[in-house]
Design a protein around this motif. Structure first.
Motif, PDB file in Angstrom:
ATOM      1  N   TYR A  75     -39.094  -7.597 -15.032  1.00 12.79           N
ATOM      2  CA  TYR A  75     -40.034  -6.131 -14.410  1.00 12.79           C
ATOM      3  C   TYR A  75     -39.341  -6.017 -12.575  1.00 12.79           C
ATOM      4  O   TYR A  75     -39.135  -4.854 -12.406  1.00 12.79           O
ATOM      5  N   ALA A  76     -40.018  -6.750 -11.809  1.00 10.55           N
ATOM      6  CA  ALA A  76     -40.510  -6.932 -11.127  1.00 10.55           C
ATOM      7  C   ALA A  76     -38.948  -7.572 -10.101  1.00 10.55           C
ATOM      8  O   ALA A  76     -38.174  -6.647  -8.580  1.00 10.55           O
ATOM      9  N   ASP A  77     -37.964  -8.027 -10.982  1.00  5.48           N
ATOM     10  CA  ASP A  77     -36.342  -8.134  -9.921  1.00  5.48           C
ATOM     11  C   ASP A  77     -35.710  -6.717 -10.245  1.00  5.48           C
ATOM     12  O   ASP A  77     -35.029  -6.522  -9.413  1.00  5.48           O
ATOM     13  N   THR A  89     -43.006  -5.551  -3.141  1.00  3.46           N
ATOM     14  CA  THR A  89     -42.109  -5.869  -4.774  1.00  3.46           C
ATOM     15  C   THR A  89     -43.148  -6.858  -6.037  1.00  3.46           C
ATOM     16  O   THR A  89     -43.552  -6.710  -6.641  1.00  3.46           O
ATOM     17  N   TYR A  90     -42.550  -8.186  -5.082  1.00 10.42           N
ATOM     18  CA  TYR A  90     -42.502  -9.336  -5.684  1.00 10.42           C
ATOM     19  C   TYR A  90     -43.861  -9.900  -5.173  1.00 10.42           C
ATOM     20  O   TYR A  90     -44.928 -10.392  -6.208  1.00 10.42           O
ATOM     21  N   ILE A  91     -44.642  -9.826  -4.476  1.00  8.12           N
ATOM     22  CA  ILE A  91     -46.342  -9.674  -3.831  1.00  8.12           C
ATOM     23  C   ILE A  91     -47.380  -8.747  -4.913  1.00  8.12           C
ATOM     24  O   ILE A  91     -47.844  -9.583  -5.440  1.00  8.12           O
ATOM     25  N   GLU A  92     -46.679  -7.717  -5.247  1.00  9.28           N
ATOM     26  CA  GLU A  92     -47.404  -6.609  -6.373  1.00  9.28           C
ATOM     27  C   GLU A  92     -47.233  -6.967  -7.223  1.00  9.28           C
ATOM     28  O   GLU A  92     -48.297  -7.670  -7.980  1.00  9.28           O
ATOM     29  N   GLN A  93     -46.939  -7.954  -7.870  1.00  9.14           N
ATOM     30  CA  GLN A  93     -46.407  -7.921  -9.467  1.00  9.14           C
ATOM     31  C   GLN A  93     -46.583  -9.747  -9.239  1.00  9.14           C
ATOM     32  O   GLN A  93     -47.372 -10.092 -11.056  1.00  9.14           O
ATOM     33  N   ASN A 137     -54.470  -9.784  -0.796  1.00  9.55           N
ATOM     34  CA  ASN A 137     -54.640  -9.734   0.580  1.00  9.55           C
ATOM     35  C   ASN A 137     -53.550  -9.393   1.457  1.00  9.55           C
ATOM     36  O   ASN A 137     -53.411  -8.509   2.219  1.00  9.55           O
ATOM     37  N   LEU A 138     -52.450 -10.155   0.630  1.00  9.85           N
ATOM     38  CA  LEU A 138     -51.181  -9.824   0.759  1.00  9.85           C
ATOM     39  C   LEU A 138     -50.520  -8.802   0.730  1.00  9.85           C
ATOM     40  O   LEU A 138     -50.062  -7.693   0.695  1.00  9.85           O
ATOM     41  N   GLN A 139     -50.489  -8.032  -0.443  1.00  8.84           N
ATOM     42  CA  GLN A 139     -50.822  -6.733  -0.677  1.00  8.84           C
ATOM     43  C   GLN A 139     -50.764  -5.982  -0.320  1.00  8.84           C
ATOM     44  O   GLN A 139     -50.473  -4.574  -0.284  1.00  8.84           O
TER      45      GLN A 139
END
Length: 143
Positions: A75-77, A89-93, A137-139
């Motif tokens: 899904y992230a891809d 997107t990758y951070i979130e997932q 935190n990154l998100q």
């Protein structure tokens, strides 16, 4: 100690490690690459601590993956391919994977009465909680 619990945690850790390694190749930010590598290291350390319990319950090391985490990676891809900010997107997932890992650890902690296993679970939970907080935190920073 429940074999299903320890195996579920290991599967989520394995898949999370694979997802972070996959994301390393997908992000452009060298700072994120360093963070993701540290997350792989944290998972490797957790796996080293938990594999003996899988061996005690099943007689062998757990090498499987979590289909839930693998689905999140796919899904992230897809989302990253359509996004203006694939790194976010990758951070979130990956933060969601941290959530899933913490849930599995808490479930195992609530179900165990084995003191040594509980102590290791608490230690791993503490380490993964730090990973979770870092990703959260990154998100927030990249939102």
């Amino acid at each position: 100690m429940n074999a299903d619990n320890v195996n579920n945690i290991i599967k989520v850790l394995n898949s999370g490690k694979d997802f972070y390694q996959h994301a390393i190749d997908k992000v452009d930010n060298s700072g994120l690459v360093m963070v993701f590598r540290s997350m792989v290291d944290a998972r490797n350390n957790a796996l080293i601590k938990l594999q003996p319990f899988a061996q005690m319950t099943d007689g062998e090391r757990e090498a499987g993956d979590s289909w839930v985490v693998k689905a999140r990676e796919a899904y992230a891809d897809l989302r990253a391919a359509l996004s203006k900010d694939p790194d976010h997107t990758y951070i979130e997932q990956l933060e969601e994977v941290e959530d899933k890992t913490l849930v599995e650890l808490k479930t195992a902690l609530n179900k165990t009465s084995e003191p040594l296993y509980a102590a290791v679970l608490k230690e791993v939970h503490s380490d993964i909680k730090l990973c979770h907080d870092r990703m959260l935190n990154l998100q927030k920073i990249t939102a």
